[in-house]
Design a protein around this motif. Structure first.
Motif, PDB file in Angstrom:
ATOM      1  N   GLU A 159       8.914  42.864  68.493  1.00 21.40           N
ATOM      2  CA  GLU A 159       8.671  44.238  66.714  1.00 21.40           C
ATOM      3  C   GLU A 159       9.358  42.680  65.926  1.00 21.40           C
ATOM      4  OE1 GLU A 159       9.788  47.844  67.109  1.00 21.40           O
ATOM      5  OE2 GLU A 159       7.107  47.500  68.656  1.00 21.40           O
ATOM      6  N   ALA A 160      10.749  42.506  65.442  1.00 19.33           N
ATOM      7  CA  ALA A 160      11.749  41.467  64.488  1.00 19.33           C
ATOM      8  C   ALA A 160      11.073  40.549  64.595  1.00 19.33           C
ATOM      9  CB  ALA A 160      13.150  42.103  65.211  1.00 19.33           C
ATOM     10  N   LEU A 161      10.747  40.387  65.797  1.00 25.75           N
ATOM     11  CA  LEU A 161       9.584  38.658  65.760  1.00 25.75           C
ATOM     12  C   LEU A 161       9.047  38.280  64.812  1.00 25.75           C
ATOM     13  CD1 LEU A 161      11.965  36.673  68.907  1.00 25.75           C
ATOM     14  CD2 LEU A 161      11.936  35.841  66.258  1.00 25.75           C
ATOM     15  N   ARG A 162       8.148  39.875  65.324  1.00 25.33           N
ATOM     16  CA  ARG A 162       6.857  39.582  64.795  1.00 25.33           C
ATOM     17  C   ARG A 162       7.113  39.609  63.088  1.00 25.33           C
ATOM     18  NH1 ARG A 162       3.826  36.394  67.496  1.00 25.33           N
ATOM     19  NH2 ARG A 162       3.604  37.096  69.688  1.00 25.33           N
TER      20      ARG A 162
ATOM     21  N   VAL B  31       1.459  33.615  68.325  1.00 25.36           N
ATOM     22  CA  VAL B  31       1.673  33.066  69.345  1.00 25.36           C
ATOM     23  C   VAL B  31       2.591  33.724  70.404  1.00 25.36           C
ATOM     24  CG1 VAL B  31       3.190  30.819  70.409  1.00 25.36           C
ATOM     25  CG2 VAL B  31       1.869  30.009  68.139  1.00 25.36           C
ATOM     26  N   PRO B  32       2.374  33.518  71.787  1.00 23.09           N
ATOM     27  CA  PRO B  32       3.795  34.180  72.659  1.00 23.09           C
ATOM     28  C   PRO B  32       4.651  33.837  72.704  1.00 23.09           C
ATOM     29  CG  PRO B  32       1.326  33.243  74.269  1.00 23.09           C
ATOM     30  CD  PRO B  32       1.511  32.748  72.283  1.00 23.09           C
ATOM     31  N   VAL B  33       5.703  34.971  71.721  1.00 25.31           N
ATOM     32  CA  VAL B  33       7.513  34.707  71.766  1.00 25.31           C
ATOM     33  C   VAL B  33       7.376  34.171  73.267  1.00 25.31           C
ATOM     34  CG1 VAL B  33       8.970  35.964  71.374  1.00 25.31           C
ATOM     35  CG2 VAL B  33       7.120  36.568  70.055  1.00 25.31           C
ATOM     36  N   PRO B  34       8.701  33.094  72.921  1.00 27.71           N
ATOM     37  CA  PRO B  34       9.099  32.882  74.507  1.00 27.71           C
ATOM     38  C   PRO B  34       9.896  33.545  74.627  1.00 27.71           C
ATOM     39  CG  PRO B  34       9.215  30.693  72.551  1.00 27.71           C
ATOM     40  CD  PRO B  34       8.533  32.345  71.932  1.00 27.71           C
ATOM     41  N   ILE B  35      10.819  33.556  75.986  1.00 23.28           N
ATOM     42  CA  ILE B  35      11.563  34.680  76.525  1.00 23.28           C
ATOM     43  C   ILE B  35      13.102  34.595  75.979  1.00 23.28           C
ATOM     44  CG2 ILE B  35      11.988  33.330  78.657  1.00 23.28           C
ATOM     45  CD1 ILE B  35      11.174  37.013  78.958  1.00 23.28           C
ATOM     46  N   ASP B  36      13.359  33.588  75.847  1.00 17.90           N
ATOM     47  CA  ASP B  36      14.868  33.072  74.936  1.00 17.90           C
ATOM     48  C   ASP B  36      15.045  33.722  74.503  1.00 17.90           C
ATOM     49  OD1 ASP B  36      13.005  30.861  74.754  1.00 17.90           O
ATOM     50  OD2 ASP B  36      15.178  30.172  74.197  1.00 17.90           O
TER      51      ASP B  36
ATOM     52  N   VAL C 282      14.373  36.381  73.233  1.00 15.45           N
ATOM     53  CA  VAL C 282      14.143  37.708  73.505  1.00 15.45           C
ATOM     54  C   VAL C 282      15.232  38.460  74.295  1.00 15.45           C
ATOM     55  CG1 VAL C 282      12.167  38.700  72.358  1.00 15.45           C
ATOM     56  CG2 VAL C 282      12.120  38.601  74.821  1.00 15.45           C
ATOM     57  N   THR C 283      15.809  37.932  75.578  1.00 12.75           N
ATOM     58  CA  THR C 283      16.357  38.135  75.922  1.00 12.75           C
ATOM     59  C   THR C 283      17.743  37.855  76.098  1.00 12.75           C
ATOM     60  OG1 THR C 283      15.514  36.549  77.793  1.00 12.75           O
ATOM     61  CG2 THR C 283      14.857  38.337  78.026  1.00 12.75           C
TER      62      THR C 283
ATOM     63  N   GLY D  30      18.634  45.396  84.749  1.00 13.68           N
ATOM     64  CA  GLY D  30      16.960  44.547  85.281  1.00 13.68           C
ATOM     65  C   GLY D  30      16.086  45.258  84.603  1.00 13.68           C
ATOM     66  N   PRO D  31      14.945  44.001  85.350  1.00 18.00           N
ATOM     67  CA  PRO D  31      13.805  43.926  85.187  1.00 18.00           C
ATOM     68  C   PRO D  31      13.338  45.802  85.072  1.00 18.00           C
ATOM     69  CG  PRO D  31      13.951  42.968  87.432  1.00 18.00           C
ATOM     70  CD  PRO D  31      15.693  43.611  86.706  1.00 18.00           C
ATOM     71  N   LEU D  32      13.958  46.845  85.287  1.00 19.62           N
ATOM     72  CA  LEU D  32      13.486  48.176  85.425  1.00 19.62           C
ATOM     73  C   LEU D  32      14.092  48.584  85.139  1.00 19.62           C
ATOM     74  CD1 LEU D  32      12.586  48.367  89.690  1.00 19.62           C
ATOM     75  CD2 LEU D  32      10.920  47.892  87.630  1.00 19.62           C
ATOM     76  N   ASN D  33      15.072  48.031  83.932  1.00 19.23           N
ATOM     77  CA  ASN D  33      15.811  49.583  82.741  1.00 19.23           C
ATOM     78  C   ASN D  33      14.947  49.207  82.389  1.00 19.23           C
ATOM     79  OD1 ASN D  33      17.426  50.227  80.969  1.00 19.23           O
ATOM     80  ND2 ASN D  33      19.201  49.250  82.260  1.00 19.23           N
ATOM     81  N   PRO D  34      14.899  51.012  81.834  1.00 12.36           N
ATOM     82  CA  PRO D  34      14.187  51.314  79.990  1.00 12.36           C
ATOM     83  C   PRO D  34      15.135  51.151  79.407  1.00 12.36           C
ATOM     84  CG  PRO D  34      13.918  53.011  81.616  1.00 12.36           C
ATOM     85  CD  PRO D  34      14.601  51.957  82.576  1.00 12.36           C
ATOM     86  N   ALA D  35      16.057  50.366  79.574  1.00 14.63           N
ATOM     87  CA  ALA D  35      16.740  49.980  77.512  1.00 14.63           C
ATOM     88  C   ALA D  35      16.635  48.455  77.840  1.00 14.63           C
ATOM     89  CB  ALA D  35      18.352  50.484  78.363  1.00 14.63           C
ATOM     90  N   LEU D  36      16.038  47.993  78.814  1.00 16.53           N
ATOM     91  CA  LEU D  36      15.897  46.240  78.658  1.00 16.53           C
ATOM     92  C   LEU D  36      15.057  46.550  78.269  1.00 16.53           C
ATOM     93  CD1 LEU D  36      16.606  42.874  78.958  1.00 16.53           C
ATOM     94  CD2 LEU D  36      15.847  43.690  81.217  1.00 16.53           C
ATOM     95  N   ALA D  37      13.890  46.933  78.572  1.00 14.32           N
ATOM     96  CA  ALA D  37      12.072  47.007  78.466  1.00 14.32           C
ATOM     97  C   ALA D  37      11.932  47.631  77.105  1.00 14.32           C
ATOM     98  CB  ALA D  37      11.354  47.776  78.981  1.00 14.32           C
ATOM     99  N   ASP D  38      12.991  48.533  75.766  1.00 13.34           N
ATOM    100  CA  ASP D  38      13.176  49.114  75.391  1.00 13.34           C
ATOM    101  C   ASP D  38      13.771  47.592  73.864  1.00 13.34           C
ATOM    102  OD1 ASP D  38      12.221  51.171  75.472  1.00 13.34           O
ATOM    103  OD2 ASP D  38      13.732  52.551  75.670  1.00 13.34           O
ATOM    104  N   ALA D  39      14.749  47.234  74.533  1.00 13.04           N
ATOM    105  CA  ALA D  39      15.170  45.965  73.640  1.00 13.04           C
ATOM    106  C   ALA D  39      14.337  44.967  73.084  1.00 13.04           C
ATOM    107  CB  ALA D  39      16.575  45.366  74.138  1.00 13.04           C
ATOM    108  N   VAL D  40      13.493  45.051  74.040  1.00 11.60           N
ATOM    109  CA  VAL D  40      12.978  43.171  74.256  1.00 11.60           C
ATOM    110  C   VAL D  40      11.430  43.553  73.277  1.00 11.60           C
ATOM    111  CG1 VAL D  40      11.464  41.846  75.953  1.00 11.60           C
ATOM    112  CG2 VAL D  40      13.358  42.398  76.513  1.00 11.60           C
ATOM    113  N   LYS D  41      10.874  45.004  73.811  1.00 11.43           N
ATOM    114  CA  LYS D  41       9.999  45.242  73.171  1.00 11.43           C
ATOM    115  C   LYS D  41      10.575  45.421  71.082  1.00 11.43           C
ATOM    116  CE  LYS D  41       6.716  49.231  71.761  1.00 11.43           C
ATOM    117  NZ  LYS D  41       7.009  50.621  72.167  1.00 11.43           N
ATOM    118  N   ALA D  42      12.154  45.915  70.777  1.00 11.92           N
ATOM    119  CA  ALA D  42      12.410  45.863  69.080  1.00 11.92           C
ATOM    120  C   ALA D  42      12.239  44.063  69.054  1.00 11.92           C
ATOM    121  CB  ALA D  42      13.898  46.262  69.351  1.00 11.92           C
ATOM    122  N   ARG D  43      13.115  43.483  70.081  1.00 11.72           N
ATOM    123  CA  ARG D  43      12.942  42.185  69.315  1.00 11.72           C
ATOM    124  C   ARG D  43      11.591  41.391  69.163  1.00 11.72           C
ATOM    125  NH1 ARG D  43      17.238  41.121  74.130  1.00 11.72           N
ATOM    126  NH2 ARG D  43      19.541  42.383  73.517  1.00 11.72           N
TER     127      ARG D  43
END
Length: 192
Positions: free
Chosen positions: A104-107, A115-120, A122-123, A89-102
């Motif tokens: 960083e990999a794209l950057r 440009v802002p990274v599209p949500i699809d 990183v999720t 879920g959106p409050l799960n720290p594991a999801l937040a960490d995974a999105v942050k890592a993705r």
């Protein structure tokens, strides 16, 4: 008891045959005759060999290729036998960490892209197998691919536009681009 047992067994065998043999064979026969490509898995064939399916994403990581949505399947990405989301879920720290890592990999793959990274990108999708990305996600990656392949960005953007699909009947779904189709088109380009 004997009067009930025989009809029960006969009915069980009859219904098992109908629902377990006759019905699946009939549905398979209709599917193969009406929709032969889809019934065979919507395989994409190049030079006589299957290279993928239009229905299941692939794990592209080369900077010269478009990258698809992250996959939530295990033990490997885009495992058709293990379809399912991560259930985070959106409050799960594991999801937040995974999105942050993705992100960083794209950057890291395209440091000049602010440009802002599209949500699809990183999720993961609900199935973990999504073969498509949004046109915005494809456009986000265009500068990196153009640089890696020595192509004009406009040419890569034109390839995206040519392969973009609209929502079904203009109502159902979102605009999308099949990642495999884009990457095969890129690979078919003559080297500059």
């Amino acid at each position: 008891m004997k009067d009930i047992f025989r009809p029960t067994v006969v009915l069980f065998v009859l219904l098992s045959a109908i629902t377990g043999i006759v019905y699946p064979l009939a549905v398979t026969g209709v599917a193969r005759s009406a929709f032969p490509e889809q019934a065979a898995g919507s395989l994409v064939v190049r030079d006589g060999k299957p290279v993928g399916s239009t229905l299941i994403g692939q794990n592209f990581t080369d900077p010269k290729h478009f990258w698809g949505r992250p996959s939530a399947t295990a033990p490997m990405p885009y495992n058709g036998g293990a379809s399912g989301g991560a259930n985070q879920g959106p409050l799960n720290p594991a999801l937040a960490d995974a999105v942050k890592a993705r992100i960083e990999a794209l950057r890291a793959a395209d440091p000049g892209n602010d440009v802002p990274v599209p949500i699809d990108l990183v999720t993961a999708s609900a199935s973990g197998l999504d073969p498509d990305i949004s046109p915005a996600a494809a456009r986000y990656q265009a500068p990196r691919i153009a640089r890696a392949r020595n192509l004009p960005v406009e040419q890569v953007l034109a390839m995206i536009d040519a392969r973009a699909e609209k929502p079904l009947f203009g109502l159902f779904g979102e605009p999308r681009v099949n990642v495999l189709a884009l990457n095969l088109a890129l690979d078919a380009q003559p080297a500059p």
